[in-house]
Every structure is written in C-alpha cells, then in structure tokens.
Design an enzyme around this catalytic site. Structure first.
Site, PDB file in Angstrom:
ATOM      1  CG  ASP A 170      -2.730  -4.721  -4.897  1.00 52.28           C
ATOM      2  OD1 ASP A 170      -2.160  -5.825  -4.593  1.00 52.28           O
ATOM      3  OD2 ASP A 170      -3.358  -4.855  -5.809  1.00 52.28           O
ATOM      4  CD1 TRP A 171       1.564   1.849  -0.812  1.00 52.40           C
ATOM      5  CD2 TRP A 171       0.322   2.644  -2.670  1.00 52.40           C
ATOM      6  NE1 TRP A 171       1.618   3.328  -0.631  1.00 52.40           N
ATOM      7  CE2 TRP A 171       0.764   3.761  -1.858  1.00 52.40           C
ATOM      8  CE3 TRP A 171      -0.285   2.956  -3.756  1.00 52.40           C
ATOM      9  CZ2 TRP A 171       0.835   5.214  -2.157  1.00 52.40           C
ATOM     10  CZ3 TRP A 171      -0.681   4.245  -4.122  1.00 52.40           C
ATOM     11  CH2 TRP A 171      -0.083   5.399  -3.355  1.00 52.40           C
TER      12      TRP A 171
END
Length: 218
Positions: free
Chosen positions: A71-72
């Site tokens: 994820d970011w």
C-alpha cells in the site's frame, strides 16, 4: 545484507520512512528493493499518480516487473522479477500463498490477549469508496496472526502475519480491534522452499528468499 538507505526496524523506532527506494539485492532473475512509505508501488489513475516505485526502478533496471504490491503508506520489501520465467514463478508462489509475509506496525495500546488470531471478514465499504471494512454478511474470509512485542518510542510494536491477502487487511483488522496502525512495514517476504536450480530451468540463479530478510526478529 543491508539496503542502501532503509532503516533497520530492529534497533530504531518504527515510523513512516520518507525518501526514495533502495536496492537490497540484485540477481539475474530478480531484484529485492525497499519501498518507503508514501510511495505507490505501481502507477495509479491520473497523471499525478504516475510517479511510483516500479517506474523509478525501471529507470535503472528496465527489465524489472511487478510481482506483488505494498500500500501507498506501507514501507518494506518488494521482490521484482527480471524476466518472464521469474515473473511467472514468483507470481504463482504469491498466488498459492507459498510466501510468508511478516509485518511490523505501531499501535497506541497493547492488544489483549497479547498473541492471537483476528478472524473477521473484510469487504468493500460501498458508502466510503475506496475504503474497506469488516463485513460479516458479504465480506471475504480474512485472518491475521498477531503478536504484541514491546513499547517503543511512539507506541507499541506489534508483529502481524496475514494468512489471507485481502486489500488493506492489516489496517482494517487492527482498526476493528480499536488499534489503528500508526505505521506499517513489511519485514520479511519469505518463500517456502527454494528458488534454486530447476525452479526456472538452467543454472541456479534464485536463492531461497529466506536469505533476503532484512530484519532478524529472533
């Protein structure tokens, strides 16, 4: 092996690392890189989301191919294939859940019990897209093993091992326990068995991914 600019989570407070990616290991068939938090793994939708890990890596290694994502806002290790055979082999290993993943997170208070299994189904939050939530009726089965370790600067350190691989699973499971993650890091993508001779054909070039763990938690 140590990354070029990535912190060791075993002796420094966990937090959202900033900066560029780091090369951890380079082989004929794959790369292992460290992704900082607040960086996309692959391009998103829109011109403002084209800057990402794989794009930056490909500036130096044009043959790099994405196998899995983080994820970011999650930092940690990513394995990138360098040819079609390696990509197929590694993709199948991740899809078959032959890769054990260990994450580390910071929470604001201990969980009780300090070790256990979170078994709660996760589904899309249709009222707050693109978020996910616990959905007992139509959510997909989701399990996460956890173990609380010790207090550190900024919170309580917790080790997480996802059994399933749902989108945002760890954050959703921690939030369901009233313990939102302040930081999240993938420590050890470990492949059961070996990627040595015979795995891809030809001379051995992929060692067991056990050797690529950045952080010794024992």
């Amino acid at each position: 092996m140590s990354p070029l600019d990535h912190r060791s989570a075993t002796n420094q407070p966990l937090g959202p690392p900033l900066g560029d990616w780091a090369l951890v290991d380079e082989r004929r068939d794959f790369l292992v890189v460290a992704k900082p938090a607040r960086m996309l793994s692959v391009p998103g939708i829109g011109p403002e989301k084209q800057d990402c890990l794989i794009t930056r890596v490909q500036m130096e290694f044009p043959d790099a191919r994405t196998v899995h994502r983080l994820d970011w806002d999650t930092s940690g290790l990513l394995v990138l294939a360098r040819n079609a055979r390696a990509h197929s082999f590694l993709s199948k290993a991740f899809a078959a859940r032959d890769v054990d993943k260990t994450y580390e997170a910071l929470i604001d208070a201990p969980l009780e019990p300090v070790e256990g299994l979170i078994d709660l189904p996760i589904g899309k939050d249709h009222e707050r897209r693109p978020r996910y939530r616990i959905d007992p009726e139509s959510g997909r089965p989701s399990q996460t093993r956890y173990r609380v370790t010790e207090p550190v600067e900024g919170g309580i350190r917790i080790i997480l091992e996802p059994i399933t691989g749902r989108s945002h699973q760890l954050r959703v499971h921690l939030l369901a326990q009233g313990r939102p993650a302040a930081a999240l890091e993938l420590l050890e993508p470990l492949l059961e068995g070996t990627l040595g001779a015979g795995a891809l054909g030809g001379a051995p070039s992929l060692p067991a991914l056990q050797a690529l763990a950045l952080h010794d938690l024992k």
